[in-house]
Design an enzyme around this catalytic site. Sequence first.
Site, short mmCIF file in Angstrom:
data_model
loop_
_atom_site.label_atom_id
_atom_site.label_comp_id
_atom_site.label_asym_id
_atom_site.label_seq_id
_atom_site.Cartn_x
_atom_site.Cartn_y
_atom_site.Cartn_z
N GLY A 135 0.57 -1.40 0.11
CA GLY A 135 -0.49 0.04 -0.17
C GLY A 135 0.75 1.30 0.01
O GLY A 135 0.69 2.15 0.30
N ASP A 183 -1.74 8.91 -5.69
CA ASP A 183 0.19 8.46 -5.92
C ASP A 183 1.01 8.65 -6.82
O ASP A 183 1.68 9.09 -6.23
CB ASP A 183 -0.06 7.00 -5.50
CG ASP A 183 -1.36 6.25 -4.80
OD1 ASP A 183 -1.79 6.44 -3.98
OD2 ASP A 183 -1.47 5.19 -4.99
C1 GLA Z 1 -5.24 3.89 -3.85
C2 GLA Z 1 -5.20 4.60 -5.20
C3 GLA Z 1 -5.45 6.09 -4.92
C4 GLA Z 1 -6.60 6.00 -3.71
C5 GLA Z 1 -6.27 5.83 -2.08
C6 GLA Z 1 -7.43 5.84 -2.01
O1 GLA Z 1 -3.81 4.05 -3.69
O2 GLA Z 1 -4.25 3.96 -5.97
O3 GLA Z 1 -5.98 6.43 -6.08
O4 GLA Z 1 -7.74 6.06 -4.33
O5 GLA Z 1 -6.11 4.30 -2.92
O6 GLA Z 1 -7.16 7.04 -0.92
#
Ligand code: GLA
Length: 393
Positions: A135, A183
């Site tokens: 993550g 991200d």
């Molecule tokens: C993932 C996705 C992001 C965002 C997050 C939740 O990391 O890539 O674009 O939606 O989840 O905030």
Amino acid sequence: MTADREAVALFRELTGSAPFGMWSAPGRVNLIGEHTDYNEGFVLPFAIERRTYAAVGIRDDGRIRVVSSLDPRAPVEAALSDLPALFPDRRDEIAEWARYPLGIAWALLTSTSADAQAVSGVDIALASDVPVGAGLSSSAAIEGAIASALNDIWGLGLRRVALAHAGNVAENTAVGAPTGVMDQMASMLGERDAAIFLDCRSLDASVVELGLARAGLELVIVDTRVQHAHSTGGYGDRRAACERGAQLLGVPALRDLTIADLPRAQLLLDDVTYRRVRHVITEDARVQETVRTLQERGPRAIGPLLDASHASMRDDFEISVPELDLAVDTARAAGAVGARMTGGGFGGSALALVDHALVPTVSAAVEAAFLAAGFATPHVFTVRPSEGAHRDG
Ligand code: GLA
């Protein structure tokens, strides 16, 4: 071996020569603002010191060849002019890891007037110390490193926001994960000791100092080692529920609603959709409140906002898992100022804001709690807000 050296060594193995240049981009942690990006709302992520390095050489035959330390025995190669035929329809022909590097090359070619027949071919060797599946956006780090390299080598002249946008297009269309732009923006725009306050509608970004060292605080990550994939399952369901909610409430995106709209939303929506919508509306408010609190009172004061964000994801958005809840509850009980799961959910990592002196206590408490619960041993480590993508050499 450090990841930058590993990229150079892999490049030498692949080509027998030294790279033309090296570019890198970081992973990210989101301080607060989860599942708000694709609702055109607010996020507050920061880039971390763990990076993906791309050692790049130039070829004169219009082909792209990529090798990664994730799968060093299997370089993947294609003609740049074939990429439009491969993405998205024939992406299954490409090894999964290679859809990110080839996908960003495709997104840059399709979003600019660059001629796939005229730009130079490239050899790319990738190595990373961003953990995969934790993550922490290892995929945005790959996209950011390669986008920066190709922008320079192909002379595209794109600004950072445009490179982040291309990374998001690659992820949505080439890889098939319906994620937002957070991200890639964090990976491109990150700054040392600061978070990036991003309006995901206008893409206006501002730097918010965190002042962690001055406050004697550290950011502790607990990678639960529960793997997640956003190209399947829950992430897309949540996004669809948000879009349905916005449509039923008559707005372009949930960003257009505030806390004052909640009573009306409760009347109009079924219980599940209402709770999804309530998470997004309250989370947008928490992001703005966090920025104000950081500026007026400093990082020690944001703990309750982190805690409330976690409760909202656990109860309303329902994207937490027992490992994340245990990490958050244990960190808090061991003295963390605040804690929450971070990222898309269904696994990955939790974040805790912890006094420097308490880091060993919190880490030991989380490890002991996981052992007692029969969960896999988590990876617990600190991260430092760091600078975004750049050329290294
Ligand atoms: C993932 C996705 C992001 C965002 C997050 C939740 O990391 O890539 O674009 O939606 O989840 O905030």
